[in-house]
Design a protein around this motif. Structure first.
Motif, PDB file in Angstrom:
ATOM      1  N   ALA A  17       0.827  -1.211   0.000  1.00  0.00           N
ATOM      2  CA  ALA A  17       0.000   0.000   0.000  1.00  0.00           C
ATOM      3  C   ALA A  17       0.859   1.257   0.000  1.00  0.00           C
ATOM      4  CB  ALA A  17      -0.942  -0.012   1.203  1.00  0.00           C
ATOM      5  N   PHE A  18       1.923   1.278   0.789  1.00  0.00           N
ATOM      6  CA  PHE A  18       2.769   2.474   0.863  1.00  0.00           C
ATOM      7  C   PHE A  18       3.436   2.744  -0.476  1.00  0.00           C
ATOM      8  CE2 PHE A  18       6.641   4.837   1.739  1.00  0.00           C
ATOM      9  CZ  PHE A  18       6.209   5.815   2.625  1.00  0.00           C
ATOM     10  N   ALA A  19       3.979   1.707  -1.106  1.00  0.00           N
ATOM     11  CA  ALA A  19       4.637   1.878  -2.405  1.00  0.00           C
ATOM     12  C   ALA A  19       3.636   2.331  -3.458  1.00  0.00           C
ATOM     13  CB  ALA A  19       5.302   0.574  -2.831  1.00  0.00           C
ATOM     14  N   THR A  20       2.428   1.796  -3.409  1.00  0.00           N
ATOM     15  CA  THR A  20       1.380   2.218  -4.340  1.00  0.00           C
ATOM     16  C   THR A  20       1.069   3.697  -4.173  1.00  0.00           C
ATOM     17  OG1 THR A  20       0.389   0.010  -4.316  1.00  0.00           O
ATOM     18  CG2 THR A  20      -0.997   1.820  -5.076  1.00  0.00           C
ATOM     19  N   ALA A  21       0.994   4.143  -2.922  1.00  0.00           N
ATOM     20  CA  ALA A  21       0.703   5.543  -2.638  1.00  0.00           C
ATOM     21  C   ALA A  21       1.804   6.447  -3.183  1.00  0.00           C
ATOM     22  CB  ALA A  21       0.537   5.750  -1.137  1.00  0.00           C
ATOM     23  N   VAL A  22       3.061   6.092  -2.945  1.00  0.00           N
ATOM     24  CA  VAL A  22       4.190   6.889  -3.447  1.00  0.00           C
ATOM     25  C   VAL A  22       4.157   6.950  -4.966  1.00  0.00           C
ATOM     26  CG1 VAL A  22       6.704   6.953  -3.674  1.00  0.00           C
ATOM     27  CG2 VAL A  22       5.666   6.483  -1.448  1.00  0.00           C
ATOM     28  N   LEU A  23       3.900   5.817  -5.596  1.00  0.00           N
ATOM     29  CA  LEU A  23       3.878   5.760  -7.054  1.00  0.00           C
ATOM     30  C   LEU A  23       2.758   6.629  -7.623  1.00  0.00           C
ATOM     31  CD1 LEU A  23       5.048   4.493  -9.621  1.00  0.00           C
ATOM     32  CD2 LEU A  23       3.479   2.567  -9.310  1.00  0.00           C
TER      33      LEU A  23
ATOM     34  N   SER B 132      -3.490  12.767   2.116  1.00  0.00           N
ATOM     35  CA  SER B 132      -4.637  12.304   2.912  1.00  0.00           C
ATOM     36  C   SER B 132      -5.491  11.299   2.143  1.00  0.00           C
ATOM     37  CB  SER B 132      -5.492  13.491   3.353  1.00  0.00           C
ATOM     38  OG  SER B 132      -6.002  14.193   2.241  1.00  0.00           O
ATOM     39  N   LEU B 133      -5.438  11.340   0.804  1.00  0.00           N
ATOM     40  CA  LEU B 133      -6.229  10.408   0.003  1.00  0.00           C
ATOM     41  C   LEU B 133      -5.792   8.963   0.195  1.00  0.00           C
ATOM     42  CD1 LEU B 133      -6.502  12.315  -3.407  1.00  0.00           C
ATOM     43  CD2 LEU B 133      -8.296  12.022  -1.700  1.00  0.00           C
TER      44      LEU B 133
ATOM     45  N   THR C  87      -5.547   2.151   2.938  1.00  0.00           N
ATOM     46  CA  THR C  87      -5.061   1.592   4.215  1.00  0.00           C
ATOM     47  C   THR C  87      -3.664   2.046   4.619  1.00  0.00           C
ATOM     48  OG1 THR C  87      -4.087  -0.481   3.356  1.00  0.00           O
ATOM     49  CG2 THR C  87      -6.465  -0.485   3.802  1.00  0.00           C
ATOM     50  N   VAL C  88      -3.145   3.122   4.038  1.00  0.00           N
ATOM     51  CA  VAL C  88      -1.860   3.648   4.488  1.00  0.00           C
ATOM     52  C   VAL C  88      -2.115   4.468   5.756  1.00  0.00           C
ATOM     53  CG1 VAL C  88       0.116   5.113   3.947  1.00  0.00           C
ATOM     54  CG2 VAL C  88      -0.931   3.701   2.164  1.00  0.00           C
ATOM     55  N   ALA C  89      -1.407   4.149   6.831  1.00  0.00           N
ATOM     56  CA  ALA C  89      -1.695   4.744   8.141  1.00  0.00           C
ATOM     57  C   ALA C  89      -1.006   6.099   8.299  1.00  0.00           C
ATOM     58  CB  ALA C  89      -1.282   3.792   9.253  1.00  0.00           C
ATOM     59  N   GLU C  90      -1.391   7.061   7.438  1.00  0.00           N
ATOM     60  CA  GLU C  90      -0.830   8.409   7.555  1.00  0.00           C
ATOM     61  C   GLU C  90      -1.690   9.224   8.514  1.00  0.00           C
ATOM     62  OE1 GLU C  90      -2.911  10.998   5.655  1.00  0.00           O
ATOM     63  OE2 GLU C  90      -4.057   9.195   6.064  1.00  0.00           O
ATOM     64  N   THR C  91      -1.522  10.541   8.496  1.00  0.00           N
ATOM     65  CA  THR C  91      -2.145  11.396   9.504  1.00  0.00           C
ATOM     66  C   THR C  91      -3.670  11.287   9.510  1.00  0.00           C
ATOM     67  OG1 THR C  91      -0.309  12.957   9.216  1.00  0.00           O
ATOM     68  CG2 THR C  91      -2.252  13.751  10.380  1.00  0.00           C
TER      69      THR C  91
END
Length: 217
Positions: free
Chosen positions: A82-88, A156-157, A162-166
């Motif tokens: 999920a984190f890598a997907t978000a960065v990409l 924030s999106l 499921t990325v546990a950001e702010t």
């Protein structure tokens, strides 16, 4: 939950938000520079694919792009964390906007500067490095800082995958404490603080570039 515990929990999400912003920002830079230069100075075989990329990612929803990478790619055997997907997703999208900033900055360098470089018999590469690039950097740094603030807010999106950001942490805390005003008030201040840091860093960078080449914005 005490205020100290609340701030500690939000700080965990902020750390993820900062990591997302930095990594996707670096990816955006890596995309924006070659595409922007290709659109501004490149031959048509390079400029046209760059234009297609920019128009596609600027013309479609970031949220849909994020969902496509997270939910659709696994159907084709490509599954990313999920984190890598978000960065990409963030990097690909904001790289397109960044390419337009680069293109605009390069094209905004006065023609007189190009003529002066030609009069000095500078090669095309030397003229770009010594004349065009310093001026373009001054012109693009502040808009780029604004773009990075927009990128920060767009992180924030990724709570939706499921990325546990702010924002993800804030939703959890609001449900746990039943004190949404205090939780989301603290989150608003957290984003404001991070935005201020980006704006301050941008101003310092722009000032450093101006001093380095003795330029005026």
């Amino acid at each position: 939950m005490t205020s100290a515990q609340l701030l500690a929990a939000i700080a965990e999400g902020m750390a993820v938000t900062v990591a997302l912003t930095v990594l996707s920002g670096l990816l955006a830079v890596a995309i924006a520079l070659p595409l922007g230069l290709a659109r501004a100075r490149g031959p048509r075989p390079l400029a046209w694919p760059a234009a297609v990329y920019v128009e596609f990612f600027r013309g479609t929803s970031l949220l849909v792009q994020l969902f496509w990478l997270f939910f659709v790619l696994p159907l084709f055997g490509v599954s990313l964390p999920a984190f890598a997907t978000a960065v990409l997703a963030l990097g690909l999208n904001y790289g397109a906007y960044g390419a337009e900033i680069v293109r605009g900055a390069v094209n905004s360098v006065p023609r007189a500067m190009h003529e002066a470089a030609s009069a000095l018999a500078l090669s095309r590469w030397l003229a770009f490095r010594k004349v065009v690039l310093p001026l373009a950097l001054v012109l693009l740094l502040r808009p780029w800082g604004t773009l990075m603030v927009q990128l920060l807010k767009a992180t924030s999106l990724v709570s939706l995958v499921t990325v546990a950001e702010t924002t993800f942490r804030a939703n959890q805390l609001a449900q746990l404490t039943l004190d949404a005003p205090r939780v989301f008030g603290a989150v608003l201040l957290a984003y404001l603080l991070l935005s201020g840091c980006i704006a301050g860093a941008t101003a310092l960078a722009a000032g450093a570039v101006q001093r380095r080449w003795a330029l005026k914005a």
